[in-house]
Write a protein that holds these residues in place. Sequence first.
Motif, PDB file in Angstrom:
ATOM      1  N   PRO A 126       0.836  -1.196   0.000  1.00  0.00           N
ATOM      2  CA  PRO A 126       0.000   0.000   0.000  1.00  0.00           C
ATOM      3  C   PRO A 126       0.877   1.255   0.000  1.00  0.00           C
ATOM      4  N   PRO A 127       0.292   2.418  -0.310  1.00  0.00           N
ATOM      5  CA  PRO A 127       1.076   3.648  -0.419  1.00  0.00           C
ATOM      6  C   PRO A 127       1.952   3.957   0.797  1.00  0.00           C
ATOM      7  N   TYR A 128       1.449   3.679   1.988  1.00  0.00           N
ATOM      8  CA  TYR A 128       2.217   4.022   3.186  1.00  0.00           C
ATOM      9  C   TYR A 128       3.456   3.138   3.375  1.00  0.00           C
ATOM     10  N   LEU A 129       3.556   2.041   2.639  1.00  0.00           N
ATOM     11  CA  LEU A 129       4.750   1.186   2.706  1.00  0.00           C
ATOM     12  C   LEU A 129       5.571   1.216   1.414  1.00  0.00           C
ATOM     13  N   ALA A 130       4.919   1.474   0.314  1.00  0.00           N
ATOM     14  CA  ALA A 130       5.585   1.403  -0.990  1.00  0.00           C
ATOM     15  C   ALA A 130       6.751   2.371  -1.117  1.00  0.00           C
ATOM     16  N   SER A 131       6.677   3.504  -0.459  1.00  0.00           N
ATOM     17  CA  SER A 131       7.743   4.505  -0.584  1.00  0.00           C
ATOM     18  C   SER A 131       8.850   4.336   0.459  1.00  0.00           C
ATOM     19  N   GLU A 132       8.728   3.332   1.299  1.00  0.00           N
ATOM     20  CA  GLU A 132       9.709   3.111   2.367  1.00  0.00           C
ATOM     21  C   GLU A 132      10.922   2.329   1.856  1.00  0.00           C
ATOM     22  N   PRO A 133      12.134   2.718   2.260  1.00  0.00           N
ATOM     23  CA  PRO A 133      13.325   1.959   1.849  1.00  0.00           C
ATOM     24  C   PRO A 133      13.349   0.555   2.466  1.00  0.00           C
ATOM     25  N   GLU A 134      12.788   0.426   3.675  1.00  0.00           N
ATOM     26  CA  GLU A 134      12.691  -0.876   4.348  1.00  0.00           C
ATOM     27  C   GLU A 134      11.239  -1.101   4.763  1.00  0.00           C
ATOM     28  N   PRO A 135      10.396  -1.530   3.823  1.00  0.00           N
ATOM     29  CA  PRO A 135       8.961  -1.623   4.108  1.00  0.00           C
ATOM     30  C   PRO A 135       8.602  -2.585   5.246  1.00  0.00           C
ATOM     31  N   TYR A 136       9.312  -3.705   5.368  1.00  0.00           N
ATOM     32  CA  TYR A 136       8.989  -4.652   6.446  1.00  0.00           C
ATOM     33  C   TYR A 136       9.277  -4.029   7.811  1.00  0.00           C
ATOM     34  N   LYS A 137      10.402  -3.352   7.922  1.00  0.00           N
ATOM     35  CA  LYS A 137      10.748  -2.680   9.181  1.00  0.00           C
ATOM     36  C   LYS A 137       9.680  -1.634   9.528  1.00  0.00           C
ATOM     37  N   LYS A 138       9.259  -0.855   8.539  1.00  0.00           N
ATOM     38  CA  LYS A 138       8.225   0.155   8.752  1.00  0.00           C
ATOM     39  C   LYS A 138       6.910  -0.501   9.149  1.00  0.00           C
ATOM     40  N   PHE A 139       6.578  -1.627   8.498  1.00  0.00           N
ATOM     41  CA  PHE A 139       5.360  -2.352   8.836  1.00  0.00           C
ATOM     42  C   PHE A 139       5.380  -2.803  10.298  1.00  0.00           C
ATOM     43  N   LEU A 140       6.516  -3.317  10.756  1.00  0.00           N
ATOM     44  CA  LEU A 140       6.623  -3.751  12.151  1.00  0.00           C
ATOM     45  C   LEU A 140       6.462  -2.577  13.116  1.00  0.00           C
ATOM     46  N   GLU A 141       6.994  -1.411  12.752  1.00  0.00           N
ATOM     47  CA  GLU A 141       6.829  -0.212  13.579  1.00  0.00           C
ATOM     48  C   GLU A 141       5.357   0.192  13.662  1.00  0.00           C
ATOM     49  N   ILE A 142       4.696   0.205  12.508  1.00  0.00           N
ATOM     50  CA  ILE A 142       3.271   0.564  12.472  1.00  0.00           C
ATOM     51  C   ILE A 142       2.452  -0.453  13.260  1.00  0.00           C
ATOM     52  N   THR A 143       2.782  -1.729  13.086  1.00  0.00           N
ATOM     53  CA  THR A 143       2.059  -2.789  13.797  1.00  0.00           C
ATOM     54  C   THR A 143       2.193  -2.616  15.309  1.00  0.00           C
ATOM     55  N   ALA A 144       3.406  -2.359  15.778  1.00  0.00           N
ATOM     56  CA  ALA A 144       3.631  -2.168  17.223  1.00  0.00           C
ATOM     57  C   ALA A 144       2.856  -0.957  17.735  1.00  0.00           C
ATOM     58  N   GLU A 145       2.842   0.103  16.951  1.00  0.00           N
ATOM     59  CA  GLU A 145       2.123   1.316  17.340  1.00  0.00           C
ATOM     60  C   GLU A 145       0.613   1.070  17.383  1.00  0.00           C
ATOM     61  N   ARG A 146       0.098   0.434  16.358  1.00  0.00           N
ATOM     62  CA  ARG A 146      -1.349   0.187  16.291  1.00  0.00           C
ATOM     63  C   ARG A 146      -1.806  -0.852  17.296  1.00  0.00           C
ATOM     64  N   GLU A 147      -0.924  -1.781  17.622  1.00  0.00           N
ATOM     65  CA  GLU A 147      -1.265  -2.816  18.615  1.00  0.00           C
ATOM     66  C   GLU A 147      -1.779  -2.174  19.901  1.00  0.00           C
ATOM     67  N   LYS A 148      -1.152  -1.079  20.292  1.00  0.00           N
ATOM     68  CA  LYS A 148      -1.581  -0.361  21.503  1.00  0.00           C
ATOM     69  C   LYS A 148      -3.012   0.119  21.355  1.00  0.00           C
ATOM     70  N   SER A 149      -3.348   0.675  20.199  1.00  0.00           N
ATOM     71  CA  SER A 149      -4.709   1.156  19.959  1.00  0.00           C
ATOM     72  C   SER A 149      -5.694   0.003  19.879  1.00  0.00           C
ATOM     73  N   PHE A 150      -5.289  -1.080  19.213  1.00  0.00           N
ATOM     74  CA  PHE A 150      -6.192  -2.232  19.099  1.00  0.00           C
ATOM     75  C   PHE A 150      -6.541  -2.792  20.472  1.00  0.00           C
ATOM     76  N   THR A 151      -5.531  -3.000  21.292  1.00  0.00           N
ATOM     77  CA  THR A 151      -5.798  -3.600  22.606  1.00  0.00           C
ATOM     78  C   THR A 151      -6.523  -2.616  23.534  1.00  0.00           C
ATOM     79  N   ALA A 152      -6.206  -1.336  23.429  1.00  0.00           N
ATOM     80  CA  ALA A 152      -6.851  -0.340  24.291  1.00  0.00           C
ATOM     81  C   ALA A 152      -8.332  -0.154  23.968  1.00  0.00           C
ATOM     82  N   THR A 153      -8.705  -0.358  22.713  1.00  0.00           N
ATOM     83  CA  THR A 153     -10.093  -0.114  22.313  1.00  0.00           C
ATOM     84  C   THR A 153     -10.930  -1.385  22.241  1.00  0.00           C
TER      85      THR A 153
END
Length: 181
Positions: A126-153
Amino acid sequence: MSKTIVLTGMKHCGKSTQGRMLAEKLHRNFIDADDVIEQIYARKHNEKLSCREIFRKHGETFFRKLEAEAVQFMMDNNDNQQIIAFGGGAVANPFMPENWRSLGVVVYLAANPLVLYQRIEGRGLPPYLASEPEPYKKFLEITAEREKSFTATADKIFQLNMQDSAGDNNTELMKFIATEI
């Protein structure tokens, strides 16, 4: 059970697939938030675009505001008998209506990040990963960040077994809903 069920989780965890299966088994309407976003966009702009295309064309802020509008629409039209699948970033959206959780019981579909990334990569980044030099690393960062929101809500958390079929996961999810909700 007479409450709407809202499924949340990361992109490609199976929210739409599980939601459709649940809706069929529970004789409820299924609503995919992405479809609502696309319909609102088409109505306002006289142009039919996918969520990915909207995001790419107008950017994240525009998309998140449209997503919040779609959630408000679902809240205004909630009959407490629906299964709703939110987009992967919805719960972390700063524009969401404050009382969005009043839609119903929020169930976070937790899944293995490596398997999710492989699914995403297989369908095109997707666009938010396609422009990243290391998309998997960025995905893991986003996942860790969103995990907090998922569990909190989340009212409930269901761990998907990514080795099982969608049908097997749905059988377990139905048991979970029957006992937990």
